[in-house]
Design a protein around this motif. Sequence first.
Motif, mmCIF file in Angstrom:
data_model
loop_
_atom_site.group_PDB
_atom_site.id
_atom_site.type_symbol
_atom_site.label_atom_id
_atom_site.label_comp_id
_atom_site.label_asym_id
_atom_site.label_seq_id
_atom_site.Cartn_x
_atom_site.Cartn_y
_atom_site.Cartn_z
ATOM 1 N N ARG A 118 3.626 39.241 -39.384
ATOM 2 C CA ARG A 118 4.756 40.137 -39.618
ATOM 3 C C ARG A 118 6.010 39.363 -40.040
ATOM 4 O O ARG A 118 6.687 39.734 -41.001
ATOM 5 C CB ARG A 118 5.036 40.947 -38.359
ATOM 6 C CG ARG A 118 6.220 41.887 -38.480
ATOM 7 C CD ARG A 118 6.360 42.740 -37.250
ATOM 8 N NE ARG A 118 7.433 43.696 -37.395
ATOM 9 C CZ ARG A 118 7.671 44.696 -36.561
ATOM 10 N NH1 ARG A 118 6.878 44.869 -35.520
ATOM 11 N NH2 ARG A 118 8.676 45.514 -36.743
ATOM 12 N N ASP A 119 6.339 38.287 -39.329
ATOM 13 C CA ASP A 119 7.530 37.500 -39.651
ATOM 14 C C ASP A 119 7.410 36.859 -41.026
ATOM 15 O O ASP A 119 8.390 36.758 -41.774
ATOM 16 C CB ASP A 119 7.764 36.424 -38.594
ATOM 17 C CG ASP A 119 8.196 37.019 -37.262
ATOM 18 O OD1 ASP A 119 8.648 38.181 -37.253
ATOM 19 O OD2 ASP A 119 8.069 36.329 -36.235
ATOM 20 N N GLU A 120 6.194 36.442 -41.380
ATOM 21 C CA GLU A 120 5.977 35.840 -42.698
ATOM 22 C C GLU A 120 6.193 36.875 -43.802
ATOM 23 O O GLU A 120 6.781 36.565 -44.843
ATOM 24 C CB GLU A 120 4.559 35.276 -42.788
ATOM 25 C CG GLU A 120 4.293 34.103 -41.842
ATOM 26 C CD GLU A 120 2.857 33.615 -41.944
ATOM 27 O OE1 GLU A 120 2.190 33.946 -42.952
ATOM 28 O OE2 GLU A 120 2.405 32.912 -41.028
#
Length: 227
Positions: A118-120
């Motif tokens: 998700r953060d990527e």
Amino acid sequence: MMRLTHRSTVAKGSFVVALAAMLPLAGRQPSAGAQTINQDELRRKQETQQRAAELARELVKNLLDVQMQQLEENGLTDRPLYRDVKTMRENIDGLVEAEMTEVVGLLLRAQADQTARRDETFLEARQKIGEVLAGLLAERQNLSRRLRTAEIAAQVRRLIDLETIVRDDTLSLPMQNREQREVRQLATLADQRDARKLYDKLTEPLTEARSGGSEIGRAAVDVLALL
């Protein structure tokens, strides 16, 4: 100019295709249960997309604010670059709709992703925003008009979505019991008021555009006739 004309034609075409797709449905009478499920799914999808678009707008706005601040601090407010960044900042909705489709898609994925990816994905969206803005600033030609055209196209799509909900809810009312019908009637009336406000908002720029005499002006005349 070719690119702008193409965008206006696409906007006009999208409206016609969507409207044509809606017409055959008017004669059908789906069950109330299926109708409610379809409408609830459509509403959830719209809400999710709206959240992603709002996040994209916030990210773009923050980046443009930083660029403007840097130019102001360096005394470069008289440069064309500053005017272009300011134009983008003033047309955030059109900018996101016209150029940030991939970014909104990435943010939708990030919203649904519960893994470390998700953060990527979120970082990928931020990087894509920078690339898109850099490309626009390199082009610069007809930027303001392109953004305005895209904003009008977005409003047309939102109007179609709203009226689809109103039409389908109206068709399902006779198939519901009295208590359900009364609740749905209130919701449908509220949706219709929202659709009317959006329609009024939409006709203003189209009425303005039709006096231009260009390809965009002719497209605006056709869209107004359809509305």
